[in-house]
Design a protein around this motif. Structure first.
Motif, PDB file in Angstrom:
ATOM      1  N   ALA A  78      41.358  -3.723  52.394  1.00 32.73           N
ATOM      2  CA  ALA A  78      41.737  -4.469  53.602  1.00 32.73           C
ATOM      3  C   ALA A  78      42.490  -3.574  54.578  1.00 32.73           C
ATOM      4  CB  ALA A  78      42.579  -5.685  53.220  1.00 32.73           C
ATOM      5  N   THR A  79      43.351  -2.709  54.051  1.00 33.63           N
ATOM      6  CA  THR A  79      44.091  -1.778  54.904  1.00 33.63           C
ATOM      7  C   THR A  79      43.139  -0.813  55.607  1.00 33.63           C
ATOM      8  OG1 THR A  79      46.060  -1.936  53.516  1.00 33.63           O
ATOM      9  CG2 THR A  79      45.871   0.020  54.917  1.00 33.63           C
ATOM     10  N   LEU A  80      42.167  -0.304  54.882  1.00 26.46           N
ATOM     11  CA  LEU A  80      41.195   0.605  55.494  1.00 26.46           C
ATOM     12  C   LEU A  80      40.394  -0.102  56.587  1.00 26.46           C
ATOM     13  CD1 LEU A  80      39.852   2.610  52.421  1.00 26.46           C
ATOM     14  CD2 LEU A  80      41.327   3.438  54.251  1.00 26.46           C
ATOM     15  N   ARG A  81      40.023  -1.345  56.337  1.00 25.78           N
ATOM     16  CA  ARG A  81      39.278  -2.108  57.355  1.00 25.78           C
ATOM     17  C   ARG A  81      40.141  -2.311  58.606  1.00 25.78           C
ATOM     18  NH1 ARG A  81      34.546  -3.725  55.670  1.00 25.78           N
ATOM     19  NH2 ARG A  81      34.140  -3.993  53.458  1.00 25.78           N
ATOM     20  N   LYS A  82      41.419  -2.618  58.394  1.00 27.29           N
ATOM     21  CA  LYS A  82      42.329  -2.818  59.526  1.00 27.29           C
ATOM     22  C   LYS A  82      42.481  -1.521  60.318  1.00 27.29           C
ATOM     23  CE  LYS A  82      47.042  -4.134  60.636  1.00 27.29           C
ATOM     24  NZ  LYS A  82      48.361  -3.744  60.288  1.00 27.29           N
ATOM     25  N   GLN A  83      42.649  -0.418  59.611  1.00 25.20           N
ATOM     26  CA  GLN A  83      42.803   0.865  60.287  1.00 25.20           C
ATOM     27  C   GLN A  83      41.537   1.252  61.042  1.00 25.20           C
ATOM     28  OE1 GLN A  83      44.055   3.335  57.020  1.00 25.20           O
ATOM     29  NE2 GLN A  83      46.217   2.879  57.350  1.00 25.20           N
ATOM     30  N   ALA A  84      40.379   0.965  60.470  1.00 30.91           N
ATOM     31  CA  ALA A  84      39.120   1.257  61.164  1.00 30.91           C
ATOM     32  C   ALA A  84      39.040   0.464  62.463  1.00 30.91           C
ATOM     33  CB  ALA A  84      37.929   0.930  60.264  1.00 30.91           C
ATOM     34  N   ALA A  85      39.434  -0.808  62.409  1.00 33.16           N
ATOM     35  CA  ALA A  85      39.414  -1.638  63.619  1.00 33.16           C
ATOM     36  C   ALA A  85      40.401  -1.105  64.660  1.00 33.16           C
ATOM     37  CB  ALA A  85      39.740  -3.085  63.259  1.00 33.16           C
ATOM     38  N   GLU A  86      41.564  -0.656  64.211  1.00 32.09           N
ATOM     39  CA  GLU A  86      42.557  -0.110  65.146  1.00 32.09           C
ATOM     40  C   GLU A  86      42.049   1.175  65.808  1.00 32.09           C
ATOM     41  OE1 GLU A  86      46.120   0.246  62.823  1.00 32.09           O
ATOM     42  OE2 GLU A  86      46.480  -1.919  62.835  1.00 32.09           O
ATOM     43  N   TYR A  87      41.420   2.053  65.029  1.00 28.23           N
ATOM     44  CA  TYR A  87      40.870   3.280  65.603  1.00 28.23           C
ATOM     45  C   TYR A  87      39.759   2.958  66.599  1.00 28.23           C
ATOM     46  CZ  TYR A  87      43.423   6.611  62.732  1.00 28.23           C
ATOM     47  OH  TYR A  87      44.417   7.378  62.161  1.00 28.23           O
ATOM     48  N   GLU A  88      38.907   1.997  66.249  1.00 31.23           N
ATOM     49  CA  GLU A  88      37.845   1.616  67.175  1.00 31.23           C
ATOM     50  C   GLU A  88      38.434   1.032  68.457  1.00 31.23           C
ATOM     51  OE1 GLU A  88      35.401  -0.900  64.702  1.00 31.23           O
ATOM     52  OE2 GLU A  88      33.998   0.734  64.344  1.00 31.23           O
ATOM     53  N   GLY A  89      39.486   0.238  68.334  1.00 34.77           N
ATOM     54  CA  GLY A  89      40.147  -0.333  69.507  1.00 34.77           C
ATOM     55  C   GLY A  89      40.760   0.743  70.389  1.00 34.77           C
ATOM     56  N   GLN A  90      41.422   1.710  69.768  1.00 40.49           N
ATOM     57  CA  GLN A  90      42.006   2.810  70.536  1.00 40.49           C
ATOM     58  C   GLN A  90      40.918   3.629  71.223  1.00 40.49           C
ATOM     59  OE1 GLN A  90      44.318   5.030  67.709  1.00 40.49           O
ATOM     60  NE2 GLN A  90      46.122   3.726  67.919  1.00 40.49           N
ATOM     61  N   ASP A  91      39.852   3.892  70.504  1.00 42.55           N
ATOM     62  CA  ASP A  91      38.760   4.672  71.081  1.00 42.55           C
ATOM     63  C   ASP A  91      38.163   3.934  72.278  1.00 42.55           C
ATOM     64  OD1 ASP A  91      37.040   6.971  71.055  1.00 42.55           O
ATOM     65  OD2 ASP A  91      35.449   5.669  70.284  1.00 42.55           O
ATOM     66  N   HIS A  92      37.997   2.647  72.151  1.00 41.24           N
ATOM     67  CA  HIS A  92      37.471   1.843  73.259  1.00 41.24           C
ATOM     68  C   HIS A  92      38.427   1.890  74.454  1.00 41.24           C
ATOM     69  CE1 HIS A  92      35.271  -1.261  75.349  1.00 41.24           C
ATOM     70  NE2 HIS A  92      36.379  -1.957  75.488  1.00 41.24           N
ATOM     71  N   SER A  93      39.728   1.760  74.181  1.00 41.80           N
ATOM     72  CA  SER A  93      40.722   1.805  75.268  1.00 41.80           C
ATOM     73  C   SER A  93      40.713   3.155  75.967  1.00 41.80           C
ATOM     74  CB  SER A  93      42.124   1.533  74.721  1.00 41.80           C
ATOM     75  OG  SER A  93      42.216   0.232  74.221  1.00 41.80           O
ATOM     76  N   PHE A  94      40.652   4.237  75.196  1.00 42.45           N
ATOM     77  CA  PHE A  94      40.616   5.574  75.791  1.00 42.45           C
ATOM     78  C   PHE A  94      39.338   5.771  76.600  1.00 42.45           C
ATOM     79  CE2 PHE A  94      43.427   7.234  72.105  1.00 42.45           C
ATOM     80  CZ  PHE A  94      44.568   6.831  72.771  1.00 42.45           C
ATOM     81  N   GLY A  95      38.221   5.275  76.072  1.00 41.04           N
ATOM     82  CA  GLY A  95      36.950   5.395  76.774  1.00 41.04           C
ATOM     83  C   GLY A  95      36.978   4.632  78.085  1.00 41.04           C
ATOM     84  N   THR A  96      37.566   3.445  78.075  1.00 38.91           N
ATOM     85  CA  THR A  96      37.676   2.649  79.302  1.00 38.91           C
ATOM     86  C   THR A  96      38.556   3.354  80.317  1.00 38.91           C
ATOM     87  OG1 THR A  96      37.385   0.607  78.025  1.00 38.91           O
ATOM     88  CG2 THR A  96      38.368   0.386  80.211  1.00 38.91           C
ATOM     89  N   ALA A  97      39.671   3.917  79.848  1.00 36.88           N
ATOM     90  CA  ALA A  97      40.584   4.629  80.745  1.00 36.88           C
ATOM     91  C   ALA A  97      39.890   5.863  81.336  1.00 36.88           C
ATOM     92  CB  ALA A  97      41.851   5.027  80.002  1.00 36.88           C
ATOM     93  N   LEU A  98      39.159   6.603  80.537  1.00 37.77           N
ATOM     94  CA  LEU A  98      38.457   7.782  81.037  1.00 37.77           C
ATOM     95  C   LEU A  98      37.379   7.388  82.044  1.00 37.77           C
ATOM     96  CD1 LEU A  98      38.046   9.935  77.800  1.00 37.77           C
ATOM     97  CD2 LEU A  98      39.434  10.479  79.809  1.00 37.77           C
ATOM     98  N   ALA A  99      36.671   6.310  81.751  1.00 34.40           N
ATOM     99  CA  ALA A  99      35.619   5.862  82.662  1.00 34.40           C
ATOM    100  C   ALA A  99      36.217   5.406  83.995  1.00 34.40           C
ATOM    101  CB  ALA A  99      34.830   4.722  82.026  1.00 34.40           C
ATOM    102  N   ALA A 100      37.437   4.874  83.969  1.00 31.23           N
ATOM    103  CA  ALA A 100      38.097   4.428  85.187  1.00 31.23           C
ATOM    104  C   ALA A 100      38.750   5.581  85.928  1.00 31.23           C
ATOM    105  CB  ALA A 100      39.135   3.347  84.842  1.00 31.23           C
ATOM    106  N   GLY A 101      38.718   6.771  85.361  1.00 30.32           N
ATOM    107  CA  GLY A 101      39.303   7.948  86.010  1.00 30.32           C
ATOM    108  C   GLY A 101      40.799   8.049  85.864  1.00 30.32           C
ATOM    109  N   MET A 102      41.358   7.447  84.835  1.00 32.13           N
ATOM    110  CA  MET A 102      42.800   7.471  84.645  1.00 32.13           C
ATOM    111  C   MET A 102      43.224   8.661  83.841  1.00 32.13           C
ATOM    112  SD  MET A 102      43.594   3.543  83.900  1.00 32.13           S
ATOM    113  CE  MET A 102      43.740   2.412  85.245  1.00 32.13           C
TER     114      MET A 102
END
Length: 102
Positions: A78-102
């Motif tokens: 369960a911890t590994l699944r939670k961490q995977a979701a957190e990494y995916e969320g961070q990656d998505h946030s960083f990707g959105t920020a990069l796409a927005a030119g931030m």
């Protein structure tokens, strides 16, 4: 030296699935074997009664420990699944920020 860590959420999810599979196999084996771990005395004399009592007390201490181990494997998964979701969320946030030119 700069430290970079590459985390693969897919690898975390695969590891979680493997841990869960081990836990489920252990539980199935435990369920199937638990009745055989307790045995009646082979006879009515003291040695047979004490021997059976000794083996049964070992089984009584083993079963809760095995159950705890299974729960710990499931908790780690369960911890590994939670961490995977957190990494995916961070990656998505960083990707959105990069796409927005931030």
């Amino acid at each position: 030296m700069s430290g970079h860590v590459f985390v693969s959420p897919d690898a975390l999810l695969a590891a979680a699935a493997q841990l869960e599979a081990v836990a489920h196999r252990m539980q199935a084996t435990l369920d199937a074997s638990a009745p055989a771990l307790h045995l009646p005395p082979a006879g009515t004399e003291e040695v047979s009664i004490l021997t059976a009592s000794h083996f049964n007390s070992i089984a009584d201490s083993f079963l809760p420990s095995a159950t705890t181990g299974i729960a710990e494997l499931l908790g780690a998964a369960a911890t590994l699944r939670k961490q995977a979701a957190e990494y995916e969320g961070q990656d998505h946030s960083f990707g959105t920020a990069l796409a927005a030119g931030m």
